[in-house]
Enzyme design. Sequence first.
Site, PDB file in Angstrom:
ATOM      1  N   ALA A 178       0.799  -1.234   0.000  1.00 51.67           N
ATOM      2  CA  ALA A 178       0.000   0.000   0.000  1.00 51.67           C
ATOM      3  C   ALA A 178       0.829   1.281   0.000  1.00 51.67           C
ATOM      4  O   ALA A 178       0.525   2.225  -0.724  1.00 51.67           O
ATOM      5  CB  ALA A 178      -0.923  -0.020   1.217  1.00 51.67           C
ATOM      6  N   ARG A 179       1.868   1.324   0.829  1.00 52.25           N
ATOM      7  CA  ARG A 179       2.567   2.599   1.043  1.00 52.25           C
ATOM      8  C   ARG A 179       3.538   2.963  -0.071  1.00 52.25           C
ATOM      9  O   ARG A 179       4.128   4.040  -0.051  1.00 52.25           O
ATOM     10  CB  ARG A 179       3.313   2.546   2.372  1.00 52.25           C
ATOM     11  CG  ARG A 179       4.399   1.477   2.430  1.00 52.25           C
ATOM     12  CD  ARG A 179       4.919   1.369   3.853  1.00 52.25           C
ATOM     13  NE  ARG A 179       5.896   0.299   4.019  1.00 52.25           N
ATOM     14  CZ  ARG A 179       6.454   0.008   5.199  1.00 52.25           C
ATOM     15  NH1 ARG A 179       6.131   0.694   6.264  1.00 52.25           N
ATOM     16  NH2 ARG A 179       7.324  -0.964   5.298  1.00 52.25           N
ATOM     17  N   GLU A 180       3.711   2.076  -1.052  1.00 53.33           N
ATOM     18  CA  GLU A 180       4.684   2.327  -2.117  1.00 53.33           C
ATOM     19  C   GLU A 180       4.033   3.162  -3.228  1.00 53.33           C
ATOM     20  O   GLU A 180       3.782   2.694  -4.340  1.00 53.33           O
ATOM     21  CB  GLU A 180       5.233   0.978  -2.612  1.00 53.33           C
ATOM     22  CG  GLU A 180       5.959   0.245  -1.490  1.00 53.33           C
ATOM     23  CD  GLU A 180       6.271  -1.225  -1.758  1.00 53.33           C
ATOM     24  OE1 GLU A 180       6.062  -1.677  -2.891  1.00 53.33           O
ATOM     25  OE2 GLU A 180       6.724  -1.913  -0.814  1.00 53.33           O
ATOM     26  N   ARG A 261       3.431 -11.980   0.428  1.00 53.99           N
ATOM     27  CA  ARG A 261       3.891 -13.164   1.162  1.00 53.99           C
ATOM     28  C   ARG A 261       2.816 -14.243   1.071  1.00 53.99           C
ATOM     29  O   ARG A 261       2.840 -15.200   1.816  1.00 53.99           O
ATOM     30  CB  ARG A 261       4.146 -12.813   2.643  1.00 53.99           C
ATOM     31  CG  ARG A 261       5.251 -11.790   2.853  1.00 53.99           C
ATOM     32  CD  ARG A 261       6.629 -12.341   2.498  1.00 53.99           C
ATOM     33  NE  ARG A 261       7.685 -11.365   2.754  1.00 53.99           N
ATOM     34  CZ  ARG A 261       8.041 -10.399   1.905  1.00 53.99           C
ATOM     35  NH1 ARG A 261       7.448 -10.289   0.725  1.00 53.99           N
ATOM     36  NH2 ARG A 261       9.001  -9.551   2.215  1.00 53.99           N
ATOM     37  N   HIS A 317       7.700  -2.511  -7.179  1.00 52.97           N
ATOM     38  CA  HIS A 317       7.720  -2.113  -5.759  1.00 52.97           C
ATOM     39  C   HIS A 317       8.613  -0.888  -5.573  1.00 52.97           C
ATOM     40  O   HIS A 317       9.262  -0.423  -6.499  1.00 52.97           O
ATOM     41  CB  HIS A 317       8.313  -3.244  -4.905  1.00 52.97           C
ATOM     42  CG  HIS A 317       7.451  -4.443  -4.773  1.00 52.97           C
ATOM     43  ND1 HIS A 317       6.836  -4.783  -3.601  1.00 52.97           N
ATOM     44  CD2 HIS A 317       7.109  -5.409  -5.660  1.00 52.97           C
ATOM     45  CE1 HIS A 317       6.143  -5.898  -3.771  1.00 52.97           C
ATOM     46  NE2 HIS A 317       6.290  -6.302  -5.013  1.00 52.97           N
ATOM     47  N   SER A 318       8.679  -0.410  -4.333  1.00 43.22           N
ATOM     48  CA  SER A 318       9.709   0.549  -3.954  1.00 43.22           C
ATOM     49  C   SER A 318      10.038   0.264  -2.484  1.00 43.22           C
ATOM     50  O   SER A 318       9.235  -0.355  -1.794  1.00 43.22           O
ATOM     51  CB  SER A 318       9.221   1.987  -4.112  1.00 43.22           C
ATOM     52  OG  SER A 318       8.304   2.339  -3.095  1.00 43.22           O
ATOM     53  N   GLU A 397      12.447  -2.841  -7.556  1.00 45.86           N
ATOM     54  CA  GLU A 397      12.267  -1.836  -6.491  1.00 45.86           C
ATOM     55  C   GLU A 397      12.681  -0.499  -7.079  1.00 45.86           C
ATOM     56  O   GLU A 397      13.834  -0.313  -7.460  1.00 45.86           O
ATOM     57  CB  GLU A 397      13.174  -2.146  -5.287  1.00 45.86           C
ATOM     58  CG  GLU A 397      12.898  -3.466  -4.587  1.00 45.86           C
ATOM     59  CD  GLU A 397      11.856  -3.378  -3.478  1.00 45.86           C
ATOM     60  OE1 GLU A 397      11.185  -2.319  -3.376  1.00 45.86           O
ATOM     61  OE2 GLU A 397      11.710  -4.360  -2.739  1.00 45.86           O
TER      62      GLU A 397
HETATM   63 ZN   LIG Z   1       6.921  -3.777  -1.813  1.00 49.86          ZN
END
Ligand SMILES: [Zn+2]
Length: 435
Positions: A178-180, A261, A317-318, A397
């Site tokens: 969520a926060r990426e 995961r 992702h980040s 990332e």
């Molecule tokens: Zn991530």
Amino acid sequence: MKFALLLTSVALSEKDYHGFKVIRASWESSEQTELVGSVLERLDTINLWQPESFENINYTRTVDFLVSEKEAFEFKRRVGNGANVVTLIEDAGDIIAHQATEQKRATRGLRGASYPYDQFLTYSQLEEWILANDDGELMSSEIIGETYEGRNIYGVHLGDQDPTSNKKKVFMECNIHAREWITPSTCRYFIHMLKSAKNGVDLTPTSFSMQELVNILDHNWYIIVSMNPDGYQYTFDSDRMWRKNREPNQGSQCVGTDLNRQFPVGHLTEGGSPNPCHFGYAGTAPFTSREANIWRDWFMQLRNAGGGDIEAQISVHSYSQLIMPPWASDRAAIPDEPEDTFYQMEVANRMKTAAFETHGKVYVAGQSRDVLGYPAGGMAEDYAYGDLGVKLSMLIELRDTGDFGFLLPATEIIPTAEELVAMLVQVSKSLSSTK
Ligand SMILES: [Zn+2]
């Protein structure tokens, strides 16, 4: 009156990070790891940024974490000379508040296709943007599932809309965490850049040409711009640092599962937590979350639709600037397959060069268990490669390397997207060469 009460309760429930600092700690021996790790675990306000769990804290890689000012001081005092400690962000709350104000100002009064590309969008804005851009020619979208809170998840198809098309397919998912925020924003800009190119408007940076971009349409692209709408919206409304989805867990007061995961290869072996209150909670079994099911079901639907097979899978992702093919799972359980690893690394290295040539940013390429220095089970990249047989599976990332981390400014959306697209051009070229 009811409305006013609702507003108040939303305002009160927002998690306040004013005065919180982001700290980076590094040290040089495994003995110090024990000291630093034990101090970190005892901090009440800690929000770990990297690595992704306390068990993975190691002297080989720096630890970044968000913590209250008081506990930042406490941490420094307790570790003493046992670690180098640097403050990356003085006041995370200030950045969060500034970004929220700027986001509201820049998107106020706008609708659909007109949202600016150098701004983060809320989930409903992103949804509007997807629907407004669905032209049925280059881009089509479909609802591929619904979240616990009732939001639609969209699958976007870029490419040949003829259902009998036999072009190879690329499957890409963004914003599973969520926060990426940089991930749905850059995936949106990728779609915009490609649509513009088809209309003769060149938005490409100097590192690749508009023709090279258009050539990626030799393949059909299937993109989930936001894999975790509930969690993403929660980062706007309540807690900017939320990572999981928002579905309650039976028998626990803690909400949410770490969706990356949730896949079967290496599930709950390492890197995922069995504790529902942990931000890396892996669920009791693979595919206990709606979102992971939606991911798998759409993949299967696309594969079973016939035509070209899905030959690449990209998870966006980040942060950290990494390009990571499988495996993420432990080498003892899943050894390398040298021929595949060679191919994957060759492509990853070309992606790294393409990213560097775009804006001079250094991305590190390597199997995630090597690059990160620890294994992690249950991830989409391993599932795509190990169980679904997608040889070119990657986790990227994006920016940065920690100056802002998850709080990357909106001004970095377009340059980061240009790097991402430069990498995707290489993915596409490598598929063409294996025709
Ligand atoms: Zn991530």
